[in-house]
Write an enzyme that holds these catalytic residues in place. Structure first.
Site, short mmCIF file in Angstrom:
data_model
loop_
_atom_site.label_atom_id
_atom_site.label_comp_id
_atom_site.label_asym_id
_atom_site.label_seq_id
_atom_site.Cartn_x
_atom_site.Cartn_y
_atom_site.Cartn_z
N ARG A 134 16.21 -8.15 24.24
CA ARG A 134 15.75 -8.65 22.95
C ARG A 134 16.77 -9.44 22.17
NH1 ARG A 134 12.05 -6.75 24.84
NH2 ARG A 134 10.58 -5.21 24.51
N LYS A 173 1.21 -1.30 -0.01
CA LYS A 173 -0.18 0.20 0.10
C LYS A 173 1.00 1.47 -0.06
CE LYS A 173 -3.35 2.10 2.91
NZ LYS A 173 -4.17 2.03 4.42
N ASP A 196 9.23 4.91 30.75
CA ASP A 196 9.21 3.66 29.95
C ASP A 196 8.10 3.53 29.18
OD1 ASP A 196 10.09 0.90 29.49
OD2 ASP A 196 10.06 0.24 31.45
N TYR A 227 0.12 -4.26 19.10
CA TYR A 227 0.71 -4.59 17.95
C TYR A 227 0.82 -6.24 18.05
CZ TYR A 227 4.74 -6.50 15.39
OH TYR A 227 5.64 -7.18 14.46
N LYS A 239 12.68 2.63 14.66
CA LYS A 239 12.99 1.26 15.46
C LYS A 239 14.34 1.64 16.12
CE LYS A 239 9.41 -0.89 13.87
NZ LYS A 239 9.28 -1.82 12.88
N LYS A 286 -1.12 -9.23 15.92
CA LYS A 286 -0.26 -10.18 15.10
C LYS A 286 -0.92 -11.44 15.84
CE LYS A 286 2.62 -9.97 12.60
NZ LYS A 286 2.54 -9.95 11.17
N THR A 345 5.74 -12.83 14.44
CA THR A 345 6.88 -12.08 15.36
C THR A 345 6.92 -13.13 16.61
OG1 THR A 345 7.30 -10.19 16.98
CG2 THR A 345 5.10 -10.44 16.24
N ASP A 346 8.13 -13.08 17.38
CA ASP A 346 8.13 -13.53 18.77
C ASP A 346 7.31 -13.09 19.77
OD1 ASP A 346 9.65 -11.27 18.93
OD2 ASP A 346 11.28 -12.53 19.58
N GLU A 347 6.87 -11.54 19.57
CA GLU A 347 6.15 -10.92 20.52
C GLU A 347 4.82 -11.27 20.88
OE1 GLU A 347 6.70 -6.69 19.97
OE2 GLU A 347 8.34 -7.08 18.80
P1 NAD Z 1 7.64 -2.20 7.76
O1 NAD Z 1 6.80 -1.69 8.78
O2 NAD Z 1 9.03 -1.84 7.82
O3 NAD Z 1 7.07 -2.72 6.59
C1 NAD Z 1 5.67 -3.11 6.51
C2 NAD Z 1 5.13 -2.90 4.91
O4 NAD Z 1 3.72 -3.24 4.69
C3 NAD Z 1 5.44 -1.48 4.45
O5 NAD Z 1 5.87 -1.71 3.13
C4 NAD Z 1 3.97 -1.01 4.06
O6 NAD Z 1 3.84 -0.07 3.07
C5 NAD Z 1 3.17 -2.30 3.98
N1 NAD Z 1 1.60 -2.11 4.49
C6 NAD Z 1 1.33 -1.76 5.69
N2 NAD Z 1 0.12 -1.73 5.63
C7 NAD Z 1 -0.40 -2.19 4.50
C8 NAD Z 1 -1.82 -2.48 3.84
N3 NAD Z 1 -2.76 -2.32 4.48
N4 NAD Z 1 -1.46 -3.00 2.54
C9 NAD Z 1 -0.53 -3.21 1.94
N5 NAD Z 1 0.67 -2.96 2.45
C10 NAD Z 1 0.52 -2.57 3.50
O7 NAD Z 1 7.83 -3.83 8.68
P2 NAD Z 1 8.75 -4.62 8.85
O8 NAD Z 1 9.59 -4.55 10.27
O9 NAD Z 1 9.64 -5.06 7.52
O10 NAD Z 1 7.98 -6.28 9.03
C11 NAD Z 1 7.43 -6.98 7.95
C12 NAD Z 1 6.84 -8.26 8.78
O11 NAD Z 1 7.41 -8.98 9.57
C13 NAD Z 1 5.32 -7.77 9.73
O12 NAD Z 1 4.37 -8.54 9.50
C14 NAD Z 1 5.98 -7.65 11.15
O13 NAD Z 1 5.01 -8.08 12.03
C15 NAD Z 1 7.02 -8.96 10.86
N6 NAD Z 1 8.19 -9.04 11.75
C16 NAD Z 1 8.99 -7.87 11.88
C17 NAD Z 1 10.16 -8.22 12.73
C18 NAD Z 1 11.08 -6.85 12.93
O14 NAD Z 1 12.07 -6.94 13.61
N7 NAD Z 1 10.84 -5.79 12.16
C19 NAD Z 1 10.30 -9.01 13.52
C20 NAD Z 1 9.34 -10.14 13.54
C21 NAD Z 1 8.46 -10.08 12.45
P1 TYD Z 2 11.89 -1.67 18.71
O1 TYD Z 2 12.94 -1.41 17.88
O2 TYD Z 2 10.84 -0.49 18.91
O3 TYD Z 2 11.50 -3.00 18.65
P2 TYD Z 2 10.25 -4.03 19.70
O4 TYD Z 2 9.46 -2.90 20.45
O5 TYD Z 2 9.49 -4.52 18.49
O6 TYD Z 2 11.30 -4.88 20.30
O7 TYD Z 2 12.41 -1.53 20.11
C1 TYD Z 2 13.25 -2.40 20.65
C2 TYD Z 2 13.99 -2.20 22.29
O8 TYD Z 2 14.32 -1.02 22.59
C3 TYD Z 2 12.61 -2.30 22.96
O9 TYD Z 2 12.75 -2.65 24.39
C4 TYD Z 2 12.16 -0.66 23.26
C5 TYD Z 2 13.47 -0.19 23.14
N1 TYD Z 2 13.50 1.33 22.49
C6 TYD Z 2 14.07 2.37 23.49
O10 TYD Z 2 14.49 2.15 24.40
N2 TYD Z 2 14.02 3.56 22.89
C7 TYD Z 2 13.64 3.91 21.60
O11 TYD Z 2 13.26 5.10 21.42
C8 TYD Z 2 13.10 2.84 20.83
C9 TYD Z 2 12.27 3.06 19.45
C10 TYD Z 2 12.96 1.63 21.33
#
Ligand code: NAD
Ligand code: TYD
Length: 373
Positions: free
Chosen positions: A243, A38, A309, A179, A218, A183, A137-139
């Site tokens: 993490r 999207k 926090d 979130y 992030k 998921k 995700t593991d979350e």
């Molecule tokens: P991201 O936020 O970087 O990317 C998400 C993508 O999805 C974007 O390109 C966005 O445009 C698209 N999108 C959002 N809403 C949409 C919709 N309604 N229709 C079509 N496209 C849409 O996310 P990411 O970090 O690359 O994560 C990708 C997947 O992996 C997610 O499902 C997330 O839950 C999972 N995941 C992420 C992590 C991590 O550390 N980032 C870890 C484990 C699992």
């Molecule tokens: P994040 O990258 O948001 O991933 P997730 O919440 O999915 O694990 O955050 C990683 C860790 O870092 C999480 O414990 C929250 C912490 N964090 C901070 O302390 N400060 C920040 O500004 C952000 C974005 C995250």
């Protein structure tokens, strides 16, 4: 040209999705990869500049919640595989705006499942050779205790671990944030479509990813950017949350392996056996950025700023990915130190990408380009 497979990758313009699209487009010239995205604030087609002209790659701007459009795309391109990554992915945003997370992550996944079911059931060979692969995700598993707050060496990996317990495929779902709740719900729908209708599905649950092209909201890219610009580093609470971190290309490799060799209806955990306390990562980032910028190593430690926090902040995530290792032979290829060095270098070498993303310029650019398509 007739392709051997037609695969939709949703969320392919995002962080992990762009690595998966790149891997599949380059590795499988006989597959046609449709990147369905999207283009929200997190989706950026500049992430795929290097492969966008390949004959086996097509971008489709679409919302996964648009059931009619998804069904039409599946029929038009005779899609036989779906790798579903599109999601709202940032915990802090989910705390402010849970509705968007329920809409995209739950309703969007349901709309993809229903479209896949209707289209595949309409074919003579039905579900044969089809796969709906859901990336999670593991979350969803909740949070673990810090039974060893100072850390001990793990027997499996020689890395620090901070507790006795790990998330396993059998761990009960206990999501805490909007979130992870969204998921978890989507994971349940995926499994329900297998159990109820026989849809061939696989679900994987991965730990925190890091690497190039991650949106700088992030922890790791945000802090690299802030250190470069000498802006405060907002560490939530005392920085003691733990993490498990995995280099994004290792996740993409796991997805490739599981897509081709994973067993239908199975769940696989994917993780780095690589636990870090946030505060320790922040110190590594400061030292690495300082060194690579020619500053005195560690001189930016005073940027660390402890802030209120995060609400409901999960204390520890630690994933046991030994099933994937045992059954399919996958393991992470990069040591964390190596991965962090590569990542920091990438952000320093790609300041233009970072400026573009932080200013939001790309949003206007691509949204205008795909207006009404
Ligand atoms: P991201 O936020 O970087 O990317 C998400 C993508 O999805 C974007 O390109 C966005 O445009 C698209 N999108 C959002 N809403 C949409 C919709 N309604 N229709 C079509 N496209 C849409 O996310 P990411 O970090 O690359 O994560 C990708 C997947 O992996 C997610 O499902 C997330 O839950 C999972 N995941 C992420 C992590 C991590 O550390 N980032 C870890 C484990 C699992
Ligand atoms: P994040 O990258 O948001 O991933 P997730 O919440 O999915 O694990 O955050 C990683 C860790 O870092 C999480 O414990 C929250 C912490 N964090 C901070 O302390 N400060 C920040 O500004 C952000 C974005 C995250």
């Amino acid at each position: 040209m007739k392709f051997k497979r037609n695969i939709i990758i949703t969320g392919g313009a995002g962080f992990i999705g762009s690595h998966v699209v790149r891997l599949f487009v380059n590795k499988y010239p006989d597959y046609h990869i449709f990147n369905l995205d999207k283009l929200t604030y997190a989706g950026n087609l500049a992430n795929l500049k290097d492969i966008e002209h390949k004959p086996n790659y097509t971008f489709i701007k679409a919302d996964i919640c648009d059931f009619d459009k998804v069904l039409e795309i599946m029929r038009q391109y005779q899609v036989d595989g779906m790798i579903h990554l599109a999601a709202e992915s940032h915990v802090d945003r989910s705390i402010k705006d849970p509705f968007t997370f329920a809409r995209t992550n739950v309703m969007g996944t349901l709309s993809l499942l229903q479209a896949a079911k209707l289209y595949w059931e309409s074919l003579p060979e039905k579900y044969d050779g089809k796969l709906f692969y859901h990336i999670s995700t593991d979350e969803v598993y909740g949070a673990l205790e810090l039974t060893h707050p100072e850390g001990i060496k793990s027997e499996i990996s020689a890395h620090e671990v901070y507790g006795d317990d790990f998330f396993r495929e059998s761990t009960k779902y206990t999501p805490h944030s909007p979130y992870s709740a969204s998921k978890a719900s989507s994971d349940h729908f995926v499994r329900a479509f297998h159990d109820t209708y026989g849809l061939p599905v696989i679900v994987t649950n991965c730990s925190n990813n890091y690497g190039p092209y991650q949106f700088p909201e992030k922890l790791i890219p945000l802090f690299i950017n802030n250190i470069c610009q000498r802006k405060p580093l907002p560490v939530y609470g005392k920085g003691e949350n733990v993490r498990d971190w995995l280099y994004v290309e290792d996740h993409a490799r796991a997805i490739d392996l599981i897509f081709h060799q994973g067993k239908i209806a199975e769940t696989y955990n994917i993780g780095g056996f690589n636990e870090w306390k946030n505060i320790d990562i922040v110190k590594v980032l400061i030292r690495t950025v300082d060194r690579l910028l020619g500053r005195k190593e560690g001189e930016d430690m005073d940027l660390i700023t402890f802030v209120t926090d995060r609400a409901g902040h999960d204390l520890r995530y630690a994933i046991d990915s030994s099933k994937l290792h045992r059954e399919l032979g996958w393991k992470p290829s990069l040591q964390f130190e190596e991965g962090i060095e590569k990542t920091v270098r990438w952000y320093l070498d790609n300041q233009e990408w970072l400026n573009h993303v932080t200013s939001g310029d790309y949003l206007k650019y691509y949204q205008e380009m795909y207006q009404g398509r």
